[in-house]
Design a protein around this motif. Structure first.
Motif, PDB file in Angstrom:
ATOM      1  N   SER A 189       0.880  -1.185   0.000  1.00 20.50           N
ATOM      2  CA  SER A 189       0.000   0.000   0.000  1.00 20.50           C
ATOM      3  C   SER A 189       0.913   1.231   0.000  1.00 20.50           C
ATOM      4  CB  SER A 189      -0.894   0.015   1.246  1.00 20.50           C
ATOM      5  OG  SER A 189      -0.141   0.388   2.392  1.00 20.50           O
ATOM      6  N   TRP A 190       0.328   2.401   0.234  1.00 19.95           N
ATOM      7  CA  TRP A 190       1.163   3.602   0.395  1.00 19.95           C
ATOM      8  C   TRP A 190       0.860   4.265   1.733  1.00 19.95           C
ATOM      9  CZ3 TRP A 190      -2.085   2.831  -3.803  1.00 19.95           C
ATOM     10  CH2 TRP A 190      -3.303   3.507  -3.802  1.00 19.95           C
ATOM     11  N   TRP A 191       0.455   3.430   2.682  1.00 22.91           N
ATOM     12  CA  TRP A 191       0.062   3.986   3.982  1.00 22.91           C
ATOM     13  C   TRP A 191       1.228   3.943   4.961  1.00 22.91           C
ATOM     14  CZ3 TRP A 191      -4.761   0.455   3.518  1.00 22.91           C
ATOM     15  CH2 TRP A 191      -5.635   1.002   2.561  1.00 22.91           C
ATOM     16  N   THR A 192       2.187   4.819   4.736  1.00 20.04           N
ATOM     17  CA  THR A 192       3.358   4.866   5.610  1.00 20.04           C
ATOM     18  C   THR A 192       3.342   6.105   6.477  1.00 20.04           C
ATOM     19  OG1 THR A 192       4.622   6.200   4.068  1.00 20.04           O
ATOM     20  CG2 THR A 192       4.797   3.817   3.815  1.00 20.04           C
ATOM     21  N   GLY A 245       4.358   8.154  -0.034  1.00 22.61           N
ATOM     22  CA  GLY A 245       3.890   9.052  -1.101  1.00 22.61           C
ATOM     23  C   GLY A 245       2.374   9.062  -1.147  1.00 22.61           C
ATOM     24  N   GLY A 246       1.783  10.190  -0.746  1.00 25.70           N
ATOM     25  CA  GLY A 246       0.329  10.300  -0.700  1.00 25.70           C
ATOM     26  C   GLY A 246      -0.317   9.954  -2.021  1.00 25.70           C
ATOM     27  N   SER A 247      -1.454   9.316  -1.952  1.00 26.62           N
ATOM     28  CA  SER A 247      -2.270   8.861  -3.073  1.00 26.62           C
ATOM     29  C   SER A 247      -1.518   7.870  -3.966  1.00 26.62           C
ATOM     30  CB  SER A 247      -2.855  10.028  -3.887  1.00 26.62           C
ATOM     31  OG  SER A 247      -1.995  10.483  -4.884  1.00 26.62           O
ATOM     32  N   GLY A 248      -0.454   7.299  -3.421  1.00 22.47           N
ATOM     33  CA  GLY A 248       0.232   6.214  -4.131  1.00 22.47           C
ATOM     34  C   GLY A 248       1.087   6.673  -5.294  1.00 22.47           C
ATOM     35  N   ASP A 258     -10.886  12.708   3.425  1.00 22.82           N
ATOM     36  CA  ASP A 258     -11.072  12.641   4.878  1.00 22.82           C
ATOM     37  C   ASP A 258     -10.031  11.815   5.620  1.00 22.82           C
ATOM     38  OD1 ASP A 258     -12.268  10.336   3.864  1.00 22.82           O
ATOM     39  OD2 ASP A 258     -14.275  10.795   4.632  1.00 22.82           O
ATOM     40  N   TRP A 259      -9.008  11.288   4.891  1.00 22.20           N
ATOM     41  CA  TRP A 259      -7.873  10.705   5.596  1.00 22.20           C
ATOM     42  C   TRP A 259      -7.212  11.787   6.442  1.00 22.20           C
ATOM     43  CZ3 TRP A 259      -8.819  10.125   0.377  1.00 22.20           C
ATOM     44  CH2 TRP A 259      -8.222  11.045  -0.488  1.00 22.20           C
ATOM     45  N   ALA A 260      -7.409  13.067   6.058  1.00 24.70           N
ATOM     46  CA  ALA A 260      -6.851  14.167   6.855  1.00 24.70           C
ATOM     47  C   ALA A 260      -7.427  14.144   8.276  1.00 24.70           C
ATOM     48  CB  ALA A 260      -7.155  15.512   6.197  1.00 24.70           C
ATOM     49  N   TRP A 268     -16.810   9.997  -3.771  1.00 25.75           N
ATOM     50  CA  TRP A 268     -16.347   8.821  -3.023  1.00 25.75           C
ATOM     51  C   TRP A 268     -15.154   8.144  -3.693  1.00 25.75           C
ATOM     52  CZ3 TRP A 268     -16.317   3.688  -4.833  1.00 25.75           C
ATOM     53  CH2 TRP A 268     -16.874   3.508  -6.108  1.00 25.75           C
ATOM     54  N   LEU A 269     -14.493   7.322  -2.894  1.00 28.40           N
ATOM     55  CA  LEU A 269     -13.489   6.377  -3.394  1.00 28.40           C
ATOM     56  C   LEU A 269     -13.433   5.250  -2.385  1.00 28.40           C
ATOM     57  CD1 LEU A 269     -10.141   7.049  -2.026  1.00 28.40           C
ATOM     58  CD2 LEU A 269     -11.423   9.152  -2.430  1.00 28.40           C
ATOM     59  N   SER A 270     -12.936   4.112  -2.819  1.00 30.81           N
ATOM     60  CA  SER A 270     -12.879   2.977  -1.902  1.00 30.81           C
ATOM     61  C   SER A 270     -11.540   2.256  -2.038  1.00 30.81           C
ATOM     62  CB  SER A 270     -14.033   2.011  -2.212  1.00 30.81           C
ATOM     63  OG  SER A 270     -13.902   0.831  -1.435  1.00 30.81           O
ATOM     64  N   ASP A 271     -10.845   2.120  -0.907  1.00 31.37           N
ATOM     65  CA  ASP A 271      -9.611   1.333  -0.875  1.00 31.37           C
ATOM     66  C   ASP A 271      -9.997  -0.142  -0.845  1.00 31.37           C
ATOM     67  OD1 ASP A 271      -7.902   3.606  -0.684  1.00 31.37           O
ATOM     68  OD2 ASP A 271      -8.349   3.755   1.443  1.00 31.37           O
ATOM     69  N   SER A 272      -9.386  -0.918  -1.730  1.00 30.95           N
ATOM     70  CA  SER A 272      -9.725  -2.344  -1.723  1.00 30.95           C
ATOM     71  C   SER A 272      -8.456  -3.171  -1.922  1.00 30.95           C
ATOM     72  CB  SER A 272     -10.762  -2.648  -2.810  1.00 30.95           C
ATOM     73  OG  SER A 272     -10.207  -2.649  -4.092  1.00 30.95           O
ATOM     74  N   TRP A 289      -9.166  11.270  -9.272  1.00 29.23           N
ATOM     75  CA  TRP A 289      -7.762  11.129  -8.891  1.00 29.23           C
ATOM     76  C   TRP A 289      -7.540   9.844  -8.098  1.00 29.23           C
ATOM     77  CZ3 TRP A 289      -3.448  12.312 -10.808  1.00 29.23           C
ATOM     78  CH2 TRP A 289      -2.276  12.048 -10.097  1.00 29.23           C
ATOM     79  N   HIS A 290      -8.536   9.423  -7.352  1.00 27.58           N
ATOM     80  CA  HIS A 290      -8.383   8.226  -6.514  1.00 27.58           C
ATOM     81  C   HIS A 290      -9.109   7.039  -7.131  1.00 27.58           C
ATOM     82  CE1 HIS A 290      -6.354  10.784  -3.604  1.00 27.58           C
ATOM     83  NE2 HIS A 290      -7.334  11.655  -3.817  1.00 27.58           N
ATOM     84  N   GLY A 291      -8.954   6.903  -8.428  1.00 26.14           N
ATOM     85  CA  GLY A 291      -9.207   5.632  -9.088  1.00 26.14           C
ATOM     86  C   GLY A 291     -10.603   5.276  -9.541  1.00 26.14           C
TER      87      GLY A 291
END
Ligand code: GAL
Length: 429
Positions: A40-43, A74-77, A277-279, A313-317, A387-389
């Protein structure tokens, strides 16, 4: 509901893939559960905490599986997706990777890089715990290809009540025109940054918000349909507003990612920030990663100007790549990511709401209670985050980013619009 989702995504996976001929499981299945490498890019501050909460539960449930966190910063991958693309091309996939529901996932399906998960859904009784319309966004030709863990909202305005007060602004702007007036007031009346921006992708994120705010939901969604026309006067107006808004952003923007830009607001250094809203997870999270800030005191929120009533919306999967070296480990991870427990641990920290419909509502407080209620509100309109897929192919996504990069230098609206029109024509849809 069905209609709303269709309009939001503008494209359905099955429609786009009529001739792909891909799918079908990898015959050489691997039963290795000794390990799982999750990509992922969740660091960064904020999002890493949500992942850590779910990983802790995974470890409890799978004590003999080693969890390898392959997250790339790196935000948003932005960096992660390039590394992932080359790993997939070289047939060195991680055991599972984060892919956004919608058009982005479709690209992986089209390239035959991920396996369908129908038997996994059946074995874990998952078909009924997700909204049917979300399942449509991760399905192609009747097969399901990923495990959504959350729903994020991209069209959010975060603001500093103290800076607004100092500038004599009574509340958050309801329209793009009011937003521009407010930015001007902040600039003239205070020494604060009117609108904080970070790395280039945060300008792409701002662009989707200005397009939605100026065009309205239906016209925004229409931009992502095959053959969409980006050359009209409404788009020119939105891009002109985008250029105007950029005049009020910080000059050192490019040197920080979304966290730095968002932090400027809660530290009282900037009036506004437009970010997903990850902020929120980052603002309210505790040390060492979170900022420990207080809603309503240190910051407030509102829908991005001109977008009230629409959930962008966007959804992480998470996916099962073909040839995953530890396939059984990957399936254990997908089980965690699909579980009520996993989602209820992950989402309150991540700043998102669960993709499952049976979450423990009481865990979603503050902004997240608002998000939860908005998402479930009858009549809420949906738009897909490009932007988020959700609704841009990877090609169009890259082409728009290139156009934005050039525009940030040239500020030439006509050239920008021409480049965006060309990106739509060549999107591969
Ligand atoms: C998005 C992703 C979110 C969050 C954000 C900032 O693309 O879906 O989960 O990570 O990027 O990095």
């Amino acid at each position: 509901m069905r209609g709303r989702w269709k309009a939001a995504a503008a494209i359905t996976l099955s429609g786009m893939l009529a001739v792909s001929g891909c799918g079908g499981g990898d015959k050489k299945s691997n039963d290795d559960a000794s390990k799982v490498e999750v990509f992922s890019w969740w660091t960064g501050p904020g999002e890493a905490d949500g992942l850590a909460a779910m990983v802790a539960d995974f470890k409890k449930n799978n004590p003999s599986t080693q969890f390898v966190n392959a997250a790339i910063a790196g935000g948003s991958g932005t960096q992660a997706q390039a590394v992932l693309a080359s790993r997939l091309q070289n047939r060195k996939p991680p055991d599972s990777f984060q892919g956004h529901a919608g058009a982005e996932l479709l690209d992986y399906i089209k390239a035959a890089q991920i396996e369908p998960l129908d038997s996994f859904y059946d074995q874990n009784d998952l078909r009924s715990v997700y909204p049917q319309q979300l399942l449509q966004q991760i399905s192609h030709q009747g097969k399901i290809y990923s495990v959504p863990v959350n729903i994020h909202r991209s069209n959010m305005l975060w603001y500093s009540p103290a800076v607004l007060k100092e500038a004599g602004i009574g509340g958050p702007p309801a329209t793009i025109a009011m937003f521009i007036t407010d930015l001007k007031m902040v600039k003239e009346r205070t020494k604060k940054i009117p609108l904080s921006l970070g790395a280039q992708w945060t300008a792409d994120h701002l662009l989707e918000n200005v397009l939605l705010g100026d065009l309205g939901t239906d016209a925004y969604n229409a931009l992502w349909k095959p053959g969409a026309d980006w050359s009209g006067p409404a788009v020119t107006k939105a891009l002109t507003d985008f250029a105007e808004i950029l005049k009020y952003t910080n000059t050192e923007a490019a040197s920080t990612d979304w966290q730095g830009a968002a932090k400027d607001v809660v530290d009282g250094k900037a009036a506004f920030n437009i970010m997903g809203d990850w902020a929120y997870g980052y603002f309210i999270g505790g040390a060492p990663n979170g900022l420990g800030k207080k809603l309503d005191t240190d910051f407030k929120y509102a829908p991005a100007p001109g977008t009230d009533g629409t959930y962008m919306w966007l959804s992480d999967s998470f996916t099962l790549p073909k040839g995953a070296p530890h396939r059984a480990g990957a399936l254990a991870w997908l089980k965690e990511a699909s579980s009520k427990q996993g989602q209820d641990l992950f989402n309150p920290k991540k700043g998102s709401i669960p993709a499952r419909t049976d979450a423990d509502k009481a865990l979603y407080t503050g902004y997240l209670q608002y998000a939860y209620n908005e998402w479930h509100k009858p009549g809420i309109k949906l738009a897909g985050s490009f932007w988020h897929g959700v609704n841009a192919t990877k090609k169009q996504h890259t082409d728009i980013d290139t156009a934005v990069g050039l525009f940030l230098q040239s500020k030439d609206v006509a050239k920008f619009q021409a480049a965006l029109s060309a990106a739509a024509k060549n999107s591969g849809q």
